[in-house]
Motif scaffolding. Structure first.
Motif, PDB file in Angstrom:
ATOM      1  N   LEU A  27     -88.553  58.266  16.073  1.00 53.75           N
ATOM      2  CA  LEU A  27     -88.362  56.929  16.643  1.00 53.75           C
ATOM      3  C   LEU A  27     -89.605  56.072  16.463  1.00 53.75           C
ATOM      4  O   LEU A  27     -89.518  54.894  16.086  1.00 53.75           O
ATOM      5  N   TYR A  28     -90.769  56.662  16.695  1.00 55.80           N
ATOM      6  CA  TYR A  28     -92.022  55.926  16.515  1.00 55.80           C
ATOM      7  C   TYR A  28     -92.206  55.512  15.053  1.00 55.80           C
ATOM      8  O   TYR A  28     -92.630  54.385  14.757  1.00 55.80           O
ATOM      9  N   ALA A  29     -91.874  56.424  14.128  1.00 58.44           N
ATOM     10  CA  ALA A  29     -91.996  56.110  12.697  1.00 58.44           C
ATOM     11  C   ALA A  29     -91.069  54.962  12.313  1.00 58.44           C
ATOM     12  O   ALA A  29     -91.454  54.062  11.552  1.00 58.44           O
ATOM     13  N   ILE A  30     -89.852  54.965  12.846  1.00 60.62           N
ATOM     14  CA  ILE A  30     -88.898  53.897  12.535  1.00 60.62           C
ATOM     15  C   ILE A  30     -89.405  52.556  13.052  1.00 60.62           C
ATOM     16  O   ILE A  30     -89.356  51.537  12.350  1.00 60.62           O
ATOM     17  N   ILE A  31     -89.909  52.551  14.295  1.00 63.06           N
ATOM     18  CA  ILE A  31     -90.404  51.304  14.891  1.00 63.06           C
ATOM     19  C   ILE A  31     -91.571  50.743  14.077  1.00 63.06           C
ATOM     20  O   ILE A  31     -91.656  49.540  13.829  1.00 63.06           O
ATOM     21  N   THR A  32     -92.486  51.608  13.673  1.00 59.88           N
ATOM     22  CA  THR A  32     -93.641  51.140  12.913  1.00 59.88           C
ATOM     23  C   THR A  32     -93.265  50.708  11.496  1.00 59.88           C
ATOM     24  O   THR A  32     -93.989  49.897  10.889  1.00 59.88           O
ATOM     25  N   MET A  33     -92.161  51.233  10.964  1.00 57.98           N
ATOM     26  CA  MET A  33     -91.757  50.886   9.611  1.00 57.98           C
ATOM     27  C   MET A  33     -90.942  49.604   9.544  1.00 57.98           C
ATOM     28  O   MET A  33     -90.803  49.007   8.472  1.00 57.98           O
ATOM     29  N   VAL A  34     -90.398  49.157  10.686  1.00 53.86           N
ATOM     30  CA  VAL A  34     -89.540  47.970  10.680  1.00 53.86           C
ATOM     31  C   VAL A  34     -90.249  46.742  10.105  1.00 53.86           C
ATOM     32  O   VAL A  34     -89.686  46.031   9.258  1.00 53.86           O
ATOM     33  N   PRO A  35     -91.502  46.415  10.534  1.00 56.48           N
ATOM     34  CA  PRO A  35     -92.163  45.233   9.938  1.00 56.48           C
ATOM     35  C   PRO A  35     -92.337  45.334   8.429  1.00 56.48           C
ATOM     36  O   PRO A  35     -92.158  44.333   7.709  1.00 56.48           O
ATOM     37  N   LEU A  36     -92.691  46.534   7.928  1.00 52.33           N
ATOM     38  CA  LEU A  36     -92.872  46.697   6.482  1.00 52.33           C
ATOM     39  C   LEU A  36     -91.546  46.527   5.746  1.00 52.33           C
ATOM     40  O   LEU A  36     -91.485  45.879   4.694  1.00 52.33           O
ATOM     41  N   ILE A  37     -90.491  47.109   6.315  1.00 52.29           N
ATOM     42  CA  ILE A  37     -89.170  46.972   5.690  1.00 52.29           C
ATOM     43  C   ILE A  37     -88.742  45.511   5.678  1.00 52.29           C
ATOM     44  O   ILE A  37     -88.174  45.010   4.692  1.00 52.29           O
ATOM     45  N   TRP A  38     -89.014  44.799   6.772  1.00 51.46           N
ATOM     46  CA  TRP A  38     -88.619  43.380   6.842  1.00 51.46           C
ATOM     47  C   TRP A  38     -89.391  42.539   5.829  1.00 51.46           C
ATOM     48  O   TRP A  38     -88.843  41.614   5.232  1.00 51.46           O
ATOM     49  N   ILE A  39     -90.672  42.862   5.627  1.00 55.63           N
ATOM     50  CA  ILE A  39     -91.462  42.140   4.629  1.00 55.63           C
ATOM     51  C   ILE A  39     -90.886  42.354   3.238  1.00 55.63           C
ATOM     52  O   ILE A  39     -90.750  41.404   2.446  1.00 55.63           O
ATOM     53  N   VAL A  40     -90.543  43.602   2.921  1.00 55.32           N
ATOM     54  CA  VAL A  40     -89.972  43.894   1.609  1.00 55.32           C
ATOM     55  C   VAL A  40     -88.641  43.169   1.435  1.00 55.32           C
ATOM     56  O   VAL A  40     -88.364  42.589   0.368  1.00 55.32           O
ATOM     57  N   LEU A  41     -87.799  43.170   2.466  1.00 59.45           N
ATOM     58  CA  LEU A  41     -86.513  42.470   2.379  1.00 59.45           C
ATOM     59  C   LEU A  41     -86.722  40.969   2.201  1.00 59.45           C
ATOM     60  O   LEU A  41     -86.026  40.325   1.417  1.00 59.45           O
ATOM     61  N   THR A  42     -87.685  40.406   2.926  1.00 54.57           N
ATOM     62  CA  THR A  42     -87.950  38.967   2.822  1.00 54.57           C
ATOM     63  C   THR A  42     -88.395  38.588   1.423  1.00 54.57           C
ATOM     64  O   THR A  42     -88.103  37.484   0.947  1.00 54.57           O
ATOM     65  N   SER A  43     -89.098  39.488   0.747  1.00 51.26           N
ATOM     66  CA  SER A  43     -89.567  39.170  -0.601  1.00 51.26           C
ATOM     67  C   SER A  43     -88.419  39.002  -1.585  1.00 51.26           C
ATOM     68  O   SER A  43     -88.598  38.382  -2.641  1.00 51.26           O
ATOM     69  N   PHE A  44     -87.229  39.520  -1.251  1.00 57.04           N
ATOM     70  CA  PHE A  44     -86.062  39.386  -2.127  1.00 57.04           C
ATOM     71  C   PHE A  44     -85.078  38.321  -1.615  1.00 57.04           C
ATOM     72  O   PHE A  44     -83.963  38.243  -2.125  1.00 57.04           O
ATOM     73  N   LYS A  45     -85.486  37.514  -0.658  1.00 54.23           N
ATOM     74  CA  LYS A  45     -84.631  36.450  -0.145  1.00 54.23           C
ATOM     75  C   LYS A  45     -84.962  35.134  -0.844  1.00 54.23           C
ATOM     76  O   LYS A  45     -86.045  34.944  -1.402  1.00 54.23           O
ATOM     77  N   SER A  46     -84.033  34.220  -0.762  1.00 58.95           N
ATOM     78  CA  SER A  46     -84.307  32.851  -1.201  1.00 58.95           C
ATOM     79  C   SER A  46     -85.051  32.133  -0.079  1.00 58.95           C
ATOM     80  O   SER A  46     -85.034  32.585   1.077  1.00 58.95           O
ATOM     81  N   PRO A  47     -85.727  31.020  -0.364  1.00 62.31           N
ATOM     82  CA  PRO A  47     -86.436  30.309   0.707  1.00 62.31           C
ATOM     83  C   PRO A  47     -85.518  29.918   1.870  1.00 62.31           C
ATOM     84  O   PRO A  47     -85.946  29.962   3.028  1.00 62.31           O
ATOM     85  N   ASP A  48     -84.273  29.547   1.576  1.00 64.85           N
ATOM     86  CA  ASP A  48     -83.349  29.177   2.654  1.00 64.85           C
ATOM     87  C   ASP A  48     -82.995  30.383   3.519  1.00 64.85           C
ATOM     88  O   ASP A  48     -82.954  30.284   4.757  1.00 64.85           O
ATOM     89  N   ASP A  49     -82.745  31.526   2.891  1.00 66.31           N
ATOM     90  CA  ASP A  49     -82.406  32.727   3.653  1.00 66.31           C
ATOM     91  C   ASP A  49     -83.600  33.232   4.456  1.00 66.31           C
ATOM     92  O   ASP A  49     -83.428  33.831   5.525  1.00 66.31           O
ATOM     93  N   ALA A  50     -84.802  33.004   3.953  1.00 65.91           N
ATOM     94  CA  ALA A  50     -85.996  33.516   4.628  1.00 65.91           C
ATOM     95  C   ALA A  50     -86.240  32.826   5.963  1.00 65.91           C
ATOM     96  O   ALA A  50     -86.828  33.427   6.878  1.00 65.91           O
TER      97      ALA A  50
END
Length: 317
Positions: A27-50
């Motif tokens: 659970l701790y690993a998942i919580i700490t990984m959420v910001p990194l996962i969100w950053i990676v996902l945001t890098s593949f979004k369009s400016p409007d989706d971001a």
């Protein structure tokens, strides 16, 4: 009670306790990984989706952020764009879909290269100097050893802002401001204290008898250090290198104050990436994602040494 009975009387954790502890770690690993996962996902979004609200978890992937972080664009009329002929590559095609053209490469690659040179250069120097210093403190009688070790450690405790202005004035006077050499020397001086303290503990655990036997066989002190001590201190050296590299790679305060162009690293450059309507969040996320890759690769390659290094001394023979 005898020692053997005392050893057998140690209560082992139950299966349920181990499972519960494992779930907490996951659970701790998942919580700490959420910001990194969100950053990676945001890098593949369009400016409007971001910048959409509520935030989009499912979206159409786009490489616009990566194109924007590596290129500079300028807005042009549709008539002018039509005179340019067909798009030259993916990034040019994405830019033209927004009535812009690629004007040239961005400054991200030079800043990223600066980070590589400064971080790895300072890490090599800090670990090399720290290993020699730690060996000296461990093997020789040094006057006021404890006081010197405390003074070395105290330099690490000092907040960067406390010495930032004096260092800036000194660097400007000697011509090291906004230079790679200046940043390497600065990060080395900061990391040496950490390297000395970490490596001294490892070298203390290496029996002196190994070196004495090597010198009886005809080795010099330096040859015994290179051929006997260093191979056995590999775990400590690797763990120390990771910690030193993480500091130099992520350092922000000194990089902002002492660099502006020639030696500027990626951390102060990434937050100022501006797009058409302000902050270009997909480009910022793309730059951050790329910036994470070297440190992740370096840590993964040395993960075995890191795990042994951070648990060193927890169990004594």
């Amino acid at each position: 009670m005898s020692a053997s009975n005392a050893a057998h009387s140690v209560v082992e954790p139950s299966t349920g306790t181990r499972r519960f502890a494992g779930l907490l770690v996951i659970l701790y690993a998942i919580i700490t990984m959420v910001p990194l996962i969100w950053i990676v996902l945001t890098s593949f979004k369009s400016p409007d989706d971001a910048i959409s609200y509520p935030p989009k978890v499912f979206f159409k992937p786009s490489l616009e952020g990566y194109c924007n972080v590596f290129t500079t664009r300028s807005r042009q009329t549709q008539e002018f764009i039509q005179t340019l002929g067909p798009p030259q590559g993916l990034c040019d095609n994405i830019a033209r879909s927004r009535n812009m053209v690629v004007a040239g490469p961005s400054n991200y690659v030079p800043r990223f290269i600066n980070s590589l040179i400064i971080a790895f250069g300072s890490t090599v120097l800090a670990v090399a100097l720290g290993t020699l210093s730690a060996y000296g403190f461990s093997r020789f009688r040094v006057p006021l050893k404890d006081d010197l070790l405390f003074f070395i450690l105290s330099t690490r405790m000092m907040p960067p802002i406390a010495v930032a202005i004096p260092i800036y004035l000194m660097y400007r006077t000697v011509g090291l401001s906004d230079t790679r050499l200046g940043m390497i020397l600065l990060y080395t001086s900061v990391n040496v204290s950490l390297a000395v303290w970490l490596l001294k503990g490892f070298i203390d655990e290496i029996p002196r008898e190994y070196e004495e036997a090597a010198m009886i066989d005809g080795y010099t002190r330096f040859q015994a250090f290179v051929k006997v001590v260093l191979p056995q201190a590999t775990t400590g050296i690797a763990a120390t290198a990771i910690f030193c590299l993480i500091f130099a790679w992520n350092e922000y305060a000194f990089a902002v104050l002492l660099t502006s162009g020639n030696a500027q690293t990626a951390p102060p450059f990434i937050p100022i990436i501006i797009g058409e309507g302000g902050q270009d969040w997909p480009a910022v996320a793309a730059g951050t994602t790329i910036f994470l890759v070297p440190i992740v690769v370096f840590t993964v390659l040395l993960r075995k040494h890191l795990l042994r290094g951070i648990t060193f001394g927890a169990v004594r023979k």
